[in-house]
Design a protein around this motif. Structure first.
Motif, PDB file in Angstrom:
ATOM      1  N   ALA A  79       0.614  -1.269  -0.119  1.00  0.00           N
ATOM      2  CA  ALA A  79       0.055  -0.184   0.069  1.00  0.00           C
ATOM      3  C   ALA A  79       0.706   1.268  -0.188  1.00  0.00           C
ATOM      4  CB  ALA A  79      -1.005  -0.028   1.230  1.00  0.00           C
ATOM      5  N   GLU A  80       2.184   0.966   0.321  1.00  0.00           N
ATOM      6  CA  GLU A  80       3.106   2.386   0.460  1.00  0.00           C
ATOM      7  C   GLU A  80       3.906   2.285  -0.666  1.00  0.00           C
ATOM      8  OE1 GLU A  80       2.969   4.746   2.687  1.00  0.00           O
ATOM      9  OE2 GLU A  80       1.426   3.532   3.846  1.00  0.00           O
ATOM     10  N   LEU A  81       3.992   1.094  -1.546  1.00  0.00           N
ATOM     11  CA  LEU A  81       5.011   1.195  -2.691  1.00  0.00           C
ATOM     12  C   LEU A  81       4.278   1.430  -3.966  1.00  0.00           C
ATOM     13  CD1 LEU A  81       7.708   0.152  -3.550  1.00  0.00           C
ATOM     14  CD2 LEU A  81       6.564  -2.297  -3.885  1.00  0.00           C
ATOM     15  N   PRO A  82       4.805   2.392  -4.546  1.00  0.00           N
ATOM     16  CA  PRO A  82       4.066   2.796  -5.891  1.00  0.00           C
ATOM     17  C   PRO A  82       3.967   1.630  -6.900  1.00  0.00           C
ATOM     18  CG  PRO A  82       6.075   4.300  -5.317  1.00  0.00           C
ATOM     19  CD  PRO A  82       5.994   3.160  -4.262  1.00  0.00           C
ATOM     20  N   SER A  83       3.042   1.860  -7.731  1.00  0.00           N
ATOM     21  CA  SER A  83       2.354   0.787  -8.477  1.00  0.00           C
ATOM     22  C   SER A  83       3.393   0.474  -9.521  1.00  0.00           C
ATOM     23  CB  SER A  83       1.257   1.114  -9.166  1.00  0.00           C
ATOM     24  OG  SER A  83       1.206   2.324  -9.907  1.00  0.00           O
ATOM     25  N   ASN A  84       4.149   1.476 -10.073  1.00  0.00           N
ATOM     26  CA  ASN A  84       5.421   1.113 -11.035  1.00  0.00           C
ATOM     27  C   ASN A  84       6.647   0.701 -10.341  1.00  0.00           C
ATOM     28  OD1 ASN A  84       5.603   3.800  -9.730  1.00  0.00           O
ATOM     29  ND2 ASN A  84       7.204   4.397 -11.280  1.00  0.00           N
ATOM     30  N   CYS A  85       6.560   0.213  -9.138  1.00  0.00           N
ATOM     31  CA  CYS A  85       7.682  -0.463  -8.366  1.00  0.00           C
ATOM     32  C   CYS A  85       7.196  -1.789  -7.942  1.00  0.00           C
ATOM     33  CB  CYS A  85       8.158   0.275  -7.051  1.00  0.00           C
ATOM     34  SG  CYS A  85       8.746   2.144  -7.565  1.00  0.00           S
TER      35      CYS A  85
ATOM     36  N   TYR B 183      15.156  -8.199 -14.892  1.00  0.00           N
ATOM     37  CA  TYR B 183      14.333  -9.386 -14.618  1.00  0.00           C
ATOM     38  C   TYR B 183      15.249 -10.101 -13.373  1.00  0.00           C
ATOM     39  CZ  TYR B 183      11.168  -8.338 -18.413  1.00  0.00           C
ATOM     40  OH  TYR B 183      10.259  -7.859 -19.216  1.00  0.00           O
ATOM     41  N   PRO B 184      14.580 -10.500 -12.566  1.00  0.00           N
ATOM     42  CA  PRO B 184      14.891 -11.302 -11.179  1.00  0.00           C
ATOM     43  C   PRO B 184      15.353 -12.505 -11.886  1.00  0.00           C
ATOM     44  CG  PRO B 184      13.018 -10.414 -10.663  1.00  0.00           C
ATOM     45  CD  PRO B 184      13.140 -10.096 -12.106  1.00  0.00           C
ATOM     46  N   GLY B 185      16.433 -13.347 -11.156  1.00  0.00           N
ATOM     47  CA  GLY B 185      16.893 -14.609 -11.521  1.00  0.00           C
ATOM     48  C   GLY B 185      16.117 -15.654 -10.945  1.00  0.00           C
ATOM     49  N   ASP B 186      16.630 -17.032 -10.939  1.00  0.00           N
ATOM     50  CA  ASP B 186      15.959 -18.056 -10.386  1.00  0.00           C
ATOM     51  C   ASP B 186      15.957 -17.960  -8.754  1.00  0.00           C
ATOM     52  OD1 ASP B 186      15.238 -19.170 -13.115  1.00  0.00           O
ATOM     53  OD2 ASP B 186      17.005 -20.597 -12.932  1.00  0.00           O
ATOM     54  N   ASN B 187      16.917 -17.559  -8.199  1.00  0.00           N
ATOM     55  CA  ASN B 187      17.070 -17.369  -6.976  1.00  0.00           C
ATOM     56  C   ASN B 187      16.124 -16.090  -6.314  1.00  0.00           C
ATOM     57  OD1 ASN B 187      18.818 -15.790  -8.232  1.00  0.00           O
ATOM     58  ND2 ASN B 187      20.259 -15.654  -6.621  1.00  0.00           N
ATOM     59  N   PHE B 188      15.154 -15.608  -6.982  1.00  0.00           N
ATOM     60  CA  PHE B 188      14.363 -14.541  -6.488  1.00  0.00           C
ATOM     61  C   PHE B 188      13.018 -15.188  -6.331  1.00  0.00           C
ATOM     62  CE2 PHE B 188      18.039 -12.306  -8.126  1.00  0.00           C
ATOM     63  CZ  PHE B 188      18.163 -10.775  -7.689  1.00  0.00           C
ATOM     64  N   THR B 189      12.133 -14.544  -5.529  1.00  0.00           N
ATOM     65  CA  THR B 189      10.866 -14.968  -5.139  1.00  0.00           C
ATOM     66  C   THR B 189      10.155 -13.969  -6.173  1.00  0.00           C
ATOM     67  OG1 THR B 189      10.531 -12.973  -3.443  1.00  0.00           O
ATOM     68  CG2 THR B 189      11.260 -15.304  -2.657  1.00  0.00           C
ATOM     69  N   PRO B 190       8.837 -14.374  -6.415  1.00  0.00           N
ATOM     70  CA  PRO B 190       7.895 -13.496  -7.440  1.00  0.00           C
ATOM     71  C   PRO B 190       8.023 -12.140  -7.034  1.00  0.00           C
ATOM     72  CG  PRO B 190       7.288 -15.793  -7.355  1.00  0.00           C
ATOM     73  CD  PRO B 190       8.151 -15.555  -6.217  1.00  0.00           C
ATOM     74  N   GLU B 191       8.002 -11.281  -8.068  1.00  0.00           N
ATOM     75  CA  GLU B 191       7.966  -9.743  -7.793  1.00  0.00           C
ATOM     76  C   GLU B 191       6.394  -9.616  -7.473  1.00  0.00           C
ATOM     77  OE1 GLU B 191      10.723  -7.388 -10.604  1.00  0.00           O
ATOM     78  OE2 GLU B 191      10.027  -9.037 -11.885  1.00  0.00           O
ATOM     79  N   VAL B 192       6.373  -8.749  -6.485  1.00  0.00           N
ATOM     80  CA  VAL B 192       5.031  -8.380  -6.032  1.00  0.00           C
ATOM     81  C   VAL B 192       5.090  -6.764  -6.346  1.00  0.00           C
ATOM     82  CG1 VAL B 192       3.800  -7.842  -4.079  1.00  0.00           C
ATOM     83  CG2 VAL B 192       5.069  -9.955  -4.307  1.00  0.00           C
ATOM     84  N   PRO B 193       4.099  -6.396  -7.159  1.00  0.00           N
ATOM     85  CA  PRO B 193       4.020  -4.838  -7.560  1.00  0.00           C
ATOM     86  C   PRO B 193       3.313  -4.256  -6.254  1.00  0.00           C
ATOM     87  CG  PRO B 193       2.073  -6.094  -8.504  1.00  0.00           C
ATOM     88  CD  PRO B 193       2.943  -7.129  -7.933  1.00  0.00           C
ATOM     89  N   GLY B 194       3.733  -2.797  -6.283  1.00  0.00           N
ATOM     90  CA  GLY B 194       2.742  -1.884  -5.134  1.00  0.00           C
ATOM     91  C   GLY B 194       1.537  -1.423  -5.752  1.00  0.00           C
ATOM     92  N   THR B 195       0.885  -0.913  -4.909  1.00  0.00           N
ATOM     93  CA  THR B 195      -0.509  -0.672  -5.221  1.00  0.00           C
ATOM     94  C   THR B 195      -0.761   1.074  -4.837  1.00  0.00           C
ATOM     95  OG1 THR B 195      -1.246  -1.155  -2.857  1.00  0.00           O
ATOM     96  CG2 THR B 195      -1.375  -2.676  -4.451  1.00  0.00           C
ATOM     97  N   ALA B 196       0.320   1.719  -4.482  1.00  0.00           N
ATOM     98  CA  ALA B 196       0.178   3.127  -4.261  1.00  0.00           C
ATOM     99  C   ALA B 196       0.327   3.744  -5.542  1.00  0.00           C
ATOM    100  CB  ALA B 196       1.265   3.487  -3.466  1.00  0.00           C
ATOM    101  N   PRO B 197      -0.178   4.853  -5.774  1.00  0.00           N
ATOM    102  CA  PRO B 197       0.029   5.937  -6.903  1.00  0.00           C
ATOM    103  C   PRO B 197       1.564   5.892  -7.327  1.00  0.00           C
ATOM    104  CG  PRO B 197      -1.653   7.034  -5.378  1.00  0.00           C
ATOM    105  CD  PRO B 197      -0.821   5.938  -4.596  1.00  0.00           C
TER     106      PRO B 197
END
Length: 388
Positions: free
Chosen positions: A99-105, A166-180
């Motif tokens: 909720a605090e992370l911008p949606s383009n992050c 792009y993350p590699g195999d040792n990264f968890t799936p990316e989670v987008p922010g929902t803030a503006p």
């Protein structure tokens, strides 16, 4: 252990982790990026991006947040259509809530491997024109939560123009922010980096040290042994980082060194593999890695043969090596190793556990001389003990 390509990608993306070497020192290069989204070719010497200087951040409070002001200059000759900013956070820092992370992050977790604590990565994508010779910064700087374990942290900032990292195999799936979404803003008050000054035409990285107001309590546990002349008895002593902070030193010194002095009248018949002999009955010990997490525990096990009865025989265990300004409780930095020889005149008798896992005893007499030791390298064994 991860595959080499994955490991190099982590190194390329997470340069600046405390105690880690630079890419140049490692001879590593980042994984090949995706197709360029810049109007100038990523391999074109006229293209480039240079991060602005960011001062170290001190005095952050666990439970609070920290901002790392980030800016950069397009040092090329043509406008860019996209720029990505990546923030790689050491163990004591966390990503913002969605909720605090911008949606383009986005955020993800990096499983580094080799026993190193996981790190967090935040990537922000800016899909807008970036003019050459102008300083840009996010219109709103990100605020990263400071964990209770934070002490000596680093935020590795990377500006990239060659394509989405792009993350590699040792990264968890990316989670987008929902803030503006946040946009880049021009900074006319800032001095731009000179044209053509980029060391790399595709990206630039900078480490920002972050120091938290926190402590870490390093402590040792001694032992009390009992046996007769000719007996071989087990000895177990220990080290703990009781926290709340984890420790990885910026000076790249060993996280901790421990010196042991065995009781007089004994011979070590088997030493712990993390310890090496430095003199008669004297050993220098290390830990699994050049860092220790909060709550880390390590036991050192030996076998001692009792050769003769020496009244009041006592050895010692204590911390040595680099200074520990983060450890304000020094009363548990030293402990004794007491030996009671059964059947010997002057023996105190009594009953204990022969493994010696228990009471810490104060140092007396010549035991303090053991702390003058510390030369040489600690045997490094790349594995975790005690299920860690």
């Amino acid at each position: 252990m991860f595959q080499t390509s994955s490991r190099l990608r982590v190194l390329g993306r997470a340069v600046g982790t405390i105690g880690a070497l630079s890419l140049a020192a490692l001879g590593a290069t980042p994984a090949a990026p995706a197709a360029s989204a810049a109007s100038a070719s990523a391999d074109d010497p006229s293209a480039g991006v240079v991060l602005g200087r960011t001062a170290p951040v001190d005095g952050v409070e666990p439970g609070g947040t920290v901002q790392v002001p980030t800016s950069f200059t397009n040092t090329g000759t043509e406008a860019l259509r996209k720029v990505w900013l990546t923030y790689t956070l050491s163990h004591g820092l966390a990503h913002p809530d969605r909720a605090e992370l911008p949606s383009n992050c986005t955020y993800s977790t990096i499983a580094v491997g080799d026993g190193e604590p996981d790190r967090t990565e935040v990537i922000c994508e800016f899909d807008q024109a970036v003019r050459p010779g102008v300083v840009y910064a996010p219109g709103k700087q990100l605020a990263f939560p400071v964990r209770g374990s934070a002490l000596y942290e680093v935020v590795a900032v990377k500006a990239e123009i060659a394509g989405y990292p792009y993350p590699g195999d040792n990264f968890t799936p990316e989670v987008p922010g929902t803030a503006p979404a946040v946009e880049l803003a021009e900074r006319p008050d800032a001095t731009p980096a000179p044209a053509g000054s980029a060391e790399n035409s595709r990206w630039d990285v900078a480490d920002v040290p972050v120091t938290a107001v926190n402590t870490a309590d390093f402590r040792v546990t001694g032992a009390r042994l009992r046996g007769g002349v000719g007996d071989t008895v087990p000895l177990t002593v220990g080290f703990t980082d009781a926290g709340p902070g984890w420790v990885q030193r910026r000076d790249r010194a060993d996280a901790v060194r421990i010196v042991l002095r065995m009781p007089s009248g004994t011979t070590v018949t088997r030493a712990d593999p993390y310890c090496r002999r430095t003199g008669s009955g004297k050993y220098l010990c290390g830990v699994d890695f050049p860092w220790v997490e909060e709550g880390y525990e390590r036991s050192y096990t030996f076998r001692l043969r009792i050769d003769k009865a020496v009244p009041g025989a006592q050895g010692s265990i204590g911390l040595t090596g680099a200074s520990r300004p983060f450890d304000t409780d020094t009363g548990n930095d030293e402990a004794g190793i007491r030996l009671d020889v059964t059947g010997a005149a002057g023996s105190s008798g009594g009953s204990t556990a022969s493994s010696g896992a228990g009471t810490a005893l104060p140092l007396v007499g010549a035991a303090a001389a053991a702390f003058a030791l510390g030369a040489g390298a600690v045997l490094v064994v790349r594995r975790r003990m005690n299920g860690r």
